[in-house]
Scaffold this motif. Structure first.
Motif, short mmCIF file in Angstrom:
data_model
loop_
_atom_site.label_atom_id
_atom_site.label_comp_id
_atom_site.label_asym_id
_atom_site.label_seq_id
_atom_site.Cartn_x
_atom_site.Cartn_y
_atom_site.Cartn_z
N UNK A 69 42.35 10.14 20.03
CA UNK A 69 41.65 8.98 19.07
C UNK A 69 41.91 9.08 17.60
N UNK A 70 42.33 8.38 16.68
CA UNK A 70 42.88 7.85 15.50
C UNK A 70 40.85 8.73 14.80
N UNK A 71 41.78 8.77 13.48
CA UNK A 71 40.87 8.25 12.50
C UNK A 71 41.08 7.49 11.42
N UNK B 58 35.87 7.96 9.48
CA UNK B 58 35.43 7.67 10.38
C UNK B 58 36.48 7.83 11.46
N UNK B 59 35.44 7.98 12.19
CA UNK B 59 36.84 8.72 14.06
C UNK B 59 37.11 9.99 14.34
N UNK B 60 37.93 10.20 14.94
CA UNK B 60 37.95 11.21 15.26
C UNK B 60 38.17 12.31 13.53
N UNK C 243 39.27 12.04 22.12
CA UNK C 243 39.32 10.82 21.35
C UNK C 243 38.23 11.46 19.96
N UNK D 277 33.90 10.36 17.15
CA UNK D 277 33.99 9.27 16.82
C UNK D 277 32.40 8.97 15.52
N UNK D 278 32.88 10.51 14.69
CA UNK D 278 31.45 10.02 13.68
C UNK D 278 31.91 9.93 12.03
#
Lengths: 290, 290, 290
Positions: free
Chosen positions: C69-71, C83-85, C140, C143-144
């Protein structure tokens, strides 16, 4: 040698609002995130034939960033032959996506090829959206073949899928487009062994003074939909909007407005849209290409 | 620093014909597409030790383009130690793939290590093909260890797998090869805890005037197979062919012919092969490396 | 344009020993292999805002090398929004990983945030390890959203996850850190809707003459753990070690020692550790960054 591997794509993130969140998502406001990385391989033969392939790695919020089904092509003298995860003629026609608003497209209710039809009132009202051959960013795609020819302002595109016979369903689509001055007109048609996928589409787009305007109409196996849209740019700010109507009884007129502010290398983008089901979506965030 | 990440591989696409299409595929003519992208990481230590790793992203028609199991290595003074998704000694021996025809290899019935044996007449006649440790383009590979030593025309290669003990089956293989002038001779052997995987292989290849010729033989746990092959190049065109016989009662002699035309940076390649089951395969398309 | 895609990471391989091998693995000595490839996208806006994203492709022994999962982030004036990973505040605090030994970390029993607690004596004694928001190399991620501010020797980091509401559990963490001369002090706290994930952590690290030393303590929802550690470098060789105690009845004091020898562009690294369950792990191999 004369081969090249190029990396490009875009990154976007922000927040989205959905008055009717999908099953499994709690909360109407959620994080939006997408990373798209295109791996573009290209090579020129000594005889002037361009050859290439594209792999896309893409991931949204809560998803892995995986490689999709690739496509490959040869190109010469304005003619392109592409196989695999093809883009498709309907998907490629000028004007189809011209009315998109917001950071994410907000369900893409502006597309005249997306109709609710008989799914109105069910748990999945958008089940018949996206029923044409199109490039898949996160799947294998339609594993088809397409030919594109461009000369001057004229473009013709023919696509066909299920050559590998896994489903056995044949789907064929084509578009013709012509650009004269600031205006482009395109017409497309799709036939399919899959029930409900027959389509005829017309788009027109151009400039009226400082405005970009357009309209589109489609017959989706008997379900008609029309969209009118426009946009206006003043300095770094662009605002746009659309109104779309589908002739299914009980389906609402959908509409949306969006704005994008160019910060020099990236844009702040937001939008809000009323959906054909009466629900509302909105988004806001940053997007940049690389 | 002195580290490098290199991207290379090949793209091929076209059509293939199979008189006995696999289960789930309707139609004897299907689309062929493969994109292979090697991500090669390498670095040189101050003391002259080369270190590196390879990740391959590969996708065929109807498949995602995913990263496989990686391998990693150190290399110095002609000696290479590699772990993970190893290439394997049998797979690496000179001459094993020398008889391949067509764009896709057409089932690789030319390999003397691929035998039908007791699978003749079953729904999966090729179930015992590929029963040696080999680099996996789309899987995790054998997660083994291998050592390769090269000096002058001499190469020795020893590979071992299941060190991680997931299956518990040990498989060990080795080859010795020597090149003198235009000729190369190689001999290989594999032992295995897995029933049926024992192999002894001999290959010879070289030049006779304008022809490249070769022969190979193998004892595959009692099933013997022999292949003779040759190729001839005139200007941009190369033609090649093979005949292979397996000493299993009822298995047909297999043979194939192929042709490749160099268009300067890419090749048009096609072939047709009669399989040991009596079925026929053919293919044609374009291939380029990058 | 002013966008950049950079490829970096590390490769390590060798052997590991585990006196209590995981279920499904036969043999106490197994192959160790990891390839980590970071794809780092970055771009500078005309107004001096840095934007970027990270995709990681990583694979260990017996695993594919997949994109995670990307950030994505924006950064300006010492302030970063990601944001994200996300990496997470606990995971990012200085000193948390300062006591790691060996090629692989050997279960990371040195981390004061990893406690056995009530899992002692079960088949999965380490089930409560890693119960904070952290960057996921092969998943992933959480997702924060996280915000980081740095000014001079001061850093503040706040992270929050489950904004997308898939689980509905909120988890929030923060750390404050200050560096003065050779010394850094950091304090962190995490609150969570998930039972048992509450944490308060303190780390201190610095130099005493030729030694690097540190200590850390944490209250993990009532379970306290303390670690002291040190390292010493002479020429190309670095040796290090730690002792960690957890106040759960029956949990052993854990300790480990490691050594790394720099061969100029790569290191030979090994370690041995006694685990809180009484089991022993060891590893040895080569590691290089690129």
């Amino acid at each position: 040698d004369n081969a090249n591997v190029n990396f490009g794509g875009y990154v976007r993130f922000g927040a989205q609002y959905n008055s009717a969140p999908p099953v499994g998502v709690t909360g109407k406001v959620t994080l939006e995130k997408r990373i798209r990385l295109n791996i573009d391989i290209s090579k020129m033969s000594d005889s002037g034939i361009e050859m290439g392939a594209r792999i896309r790695m893409q991931g949204d919020e809560n998803a892995m960033t995986a490689g999709n089904g690739a496509n490959a092509y040869v190109k010469a003298n304005g003619f392109t032959l592409r196989v695999g995860n093809i883009v498709g003629a309907i998907e490629s026609m000028p004007g189809l996506y011209a009315a998109d608003v917001g950071l994410t497209g907000l369900n893409f209710d502006d597309l005249v090829t997306n109709v609710v039809g008989a799914n109105l009132g069910t748990a999945t009202p958008y089940a018949s959206y996206w029923n044409w051959d199109a490039y898949s960013s996160t799947g294998t795609g339609s594993n088809g073949v397409e030919a594109i020819y461009t000369a001057g302002g004229f473009t013709a595109h023919l696509s066909h899928s299920t050559l590998n016979g896994v489903s056995g369903d044949n789907q064929t689509a084509g578009f013709l487009a012509y650009t004269f001055g600031d205006w482009t007109v395109a017409v497309a048609h799709q036939t399919s062994d899959t029930a409900g996928n027959k389509k005829t589409v017309l788009t027109v787009g151009g400039k009226l003074g400082d405005f970009n305007v357009g309209l589109a109409g489609a017959d989706n196996d008997g379900v008609k939909k029309y969209t009118v849209h426009g946009s206006y740019t003043m300095s770094a700010l662009t605002v746009n909007g659309y109104i779309a109507t589908e002739d299914t009884s009980g389906v609402d007129t959908s509409y949306g407005v969006g704005a994008a502010y160019d910060i020099g290398g990236a844009s702040l983008i937001g939008g809000v849209a009323k959906q054909p089901t009466g629900d509302t979506r909105a988004d806001f965030g940053i997007k940049f290409s690389f």
